[in-house]
Enzyme design. Structure first.
Site, short mmCIF file in Angstrom:
data_model
loop_
_atom_site.label_atom_id
_atom_site.label_comp_id
_atom_site.label_asym_id
_atom_site.label_seq_id
_atom_site.Cartn_x
_atom_site.Cartn_y
_atom_site.Cartn_z
N ASP A 93 0.90 -1.15 -0.07
CA ASP A 93 -0.03 0.10 -0.12
C ASP A 93 0.84 1.26 0.14
OD1 ASP A 93 -3.02 0.96 1.92
OD2 ASP A 93 -2.10 1.44 -0.08
N ASP A 267 -7.74 -7.51 1.02
CA ASP A 267 -6.84 -7.48 1.93
C ASP A 267 -7.61 -7.11 3.30
OD1 ASP A 267 -6.45 -4.36 1.57
OD2 ASP A 267 -5.59 -4.87 3.42
N CYS A 305 -10.98 -28.12 9.12
CA CYS A 305 -9.76 -27.28 8.95
C CYS A 305 -8.76 -28.01 9.11
CB CYS A 305 -9.69 -26.23 9.95
SG CYS A 305 -8.24 -24.93 9.65
N CYS A 307 -5.43 -26.69 9.65
CA CYS A 307 -4.49 -25.91 10.40
C CYS A 307 -3.95 -26.72 11.66
CB CYS A 307 -4.78 -24.48 10.72
SG CYS A 307 -5.67 -24.46 12.26
N CYS A 310 -6.30 -26.96 14.61
CA CYS A 310 -7.59 -27.85 14.53
C CYS A 310 -6.82 -29.31 14.30
CB CYS A 310 -8.21 -27.42 13.34
SG CYS A 310 -8.97 -26.01 13.32
N HIS A 336 -5.13 -20.32 12.38
CA HIS A 336 -6.41 -20.76 11.96
C HIS A 336 -7.16 -19.80 11.09
CE1 HIS A 336 -10.44 -22.56 12.33
NE2 HIS A 336 -10.68 -21.33 12.45
C1 LIG Z 1 -5.80 -0.04 2.94
C2 LIG Z 1 -6.97 0.70 2.69
C3 LIG Z 1 -8.16 0.31 3.29
C4 LIG Z 1 -9.33 1.13 2.88
C5 LIG Z 1 -9.15 2.19 2.11
C6 LIG Z 1 -7.92 2.41 1.49
C7 LIG Z 1 -7.68 3.60 0.67
O1 LIG Z 1 -8.85 4.55 -0.04
N1 LIG Z 1 -6.47 3.93 0.06
C8 LIG Z 1 -5.46 3.01 0.35
N2 LIG Z 1 -4.24 3.38 -0.05
N3 LIG Z 1 -5.64 2.23 1.16
C9 LIG Z 1 -6.90 1.82 1.78
ZN LIG Z 2 -8.09 -24.38 11.87
#
Ligand SMILES: Cc1cccc2c(=O)nc(N)[nH]c12
Ligand SMILES: [Zn+2]
Length: 373
Positions: A93, A267, A305, A307, A310, A336
């Protein structure tokens, strides 16, 4: 075989897509969940453990790594892949979001942000050039544009001004990006929950042209309904042949609903943060292992699971570890939770390939509703 950075769509089911992202650091099947490795580590996990969950790509953070240990130092030590023992793709990021969300003492201007480190108070500056340079020094497989993620709720004109600044920063980020075979840069769509602003942002980014497109500015407290309705008006406008990454999302139900709206990459700190706070995710929802009802529960967390938690331990043991504040507790439960998130994504992907995603979604939601075993 060309190592050009590209995403190949293999199946669709409604708006959902199953594909493969090809990169200089290997292929990743999508939809994919990316474990967050903020400061060069997926907290409480060895990278062998991360690999064992089936993760294909992990996240790093410009903000954290520039402050400690420093991007130049990581570069000198061979780049982030070598530094953290991960040979697969890494997405970093761009830092602006973390400056805002960490509430660091900061001054935002039209060119970037000046802030004090939350670690030692030292002064730093991030802008499109610096953020892109840092991600290059880290040897990130996927570089994110430097953007601003406005806090919601906010007036539409404030969202518009912020989005337009982020689009100017996207153009500067693209100029700063050093094109390399198998590496990519993603633009970040902004615009809050305003359909017209989202459309304007998608057009601004596709006019510049990126290897992939993220949806930012969500998962900031707007709630699932508004997040989904914003996706409904945004993903259909995004290029069909490029990966779509929803930043900072989310719960298992968020992931399911977002894949069904055309998102490919995710993420979120949820599974790892929950792993440190005794919250276990399973096919039957989530449970808090500190609860006394687990004191004599000899069953595994989940019967589905594979892992370490588990296959080798009981809920009672995990309950004990958290009650005793033992380090092994967060280690086993993070493992987990990440294994569960990867299993969830594999199951969703398989349903897209089979054309049975609607039925699979109904099954998942019924199981989550059924409550713990
Ligand atoms: C990690 C994250 C979560 C949520 C929103 C954003 C976003 O708008 N811009 C960036 N660069 N990262 C974000
Ligand atoms: Zn597990």
């Amino acid at each position: 075989m060309s190592s050009t950075f590209r995403w190949i769509c293999e199946s669709t089911d409604g708006l959902a897509r199953a594909g493969t992202l090809h990169t200089a650091h290997g292929p990743v099947q999508t939809p994919t969940f990316m474990p967050v490795g903020t400061a060069g580590t997926v907290k409480a996990m060895t990278m062998d453990a991360v690999r064992s969950t089936g993760a294909g790509i992990v996240l790093g953070n410009t903000y954290h790594l520039m402050l400690r240990p420093g991007a130049e130092r990581v570069k000198q030590l061979g780049g982030l892949h070598k530094f953290m023992d991960w040979s697969g793709p890494i997405l970093t990021d761009s830092g602006g979001f973390q400056v805002m969300s960490l509430g660091a003492l900061r001054k935002l201007d039209q060119d970037g942000v000046t802030f004090q480190s939350h670690i030692d108070g030292s002064k730093h500056r991030l802008d499109p050039q610096r953020s892109t340079d840092i991600q290059h020094a880290l040897d990130a497989t996927i570089t994110m544009c430097f953007d601003e993620c406005p806090a919601l709720p906010a007036a539409p004109e404030a969202i518009a001004a912020s989005m337009r600044m982020s689009m100017r920063w996207a153009a500067r980020s693209r100029e700063a990006f050093i094109q390399r075979e198998g590496y990519g840069q993603f633009g970040i769509v902004q615009g809050g929950t305003e359909p017209e602003l989202r459309a304007e942002s998608v057009k601004a980014l596709t006019d510049i042209g990126f290897e992939g497109y993220a949806i930012g500015g969500l998962a900031v407290g707007e709630g699932q309904e508004l997040m989904f309705s914003t996706l409904d008006v945004t993903t259909p406008l995004m290029p069909n042949d490029k990966p779509r990454y929803l930043m900072g999302v989310g719960t298992p139900d968020d992931l399911l609903g977002s894949v069904m709206r055309g998102v490919d990459m995710f993420d979120c700190v949820m599974p790892t943060r929950a792993g440190r706070t005794a919250r276990a995710y399973t096919e039957r929802g989530h449970i808090n292992l500190r609860n006394a009802r687990f004191a004599l529960d000899a069953r595994p967390l989940s019967p589905h699971c594979d892992c370490l938690a588990c296959t080798r331990h009981s809920r009672a043991y995990l309950h004990h570890l958290f009650r005793a504040d033992e380090i092994l507790g967060p280690m086993l439960l993070t493992w987990h939770n990440l294994a569960y998130y990867q299993r969830l994504m594999r199951g969703i992907r398989a349903a897209i390939v089979d054309g049975t995603l609607s039925a699979h979604a109904e099954h998942l939601r019924a199981e989550w509703q059924a409550g713990d075993w």
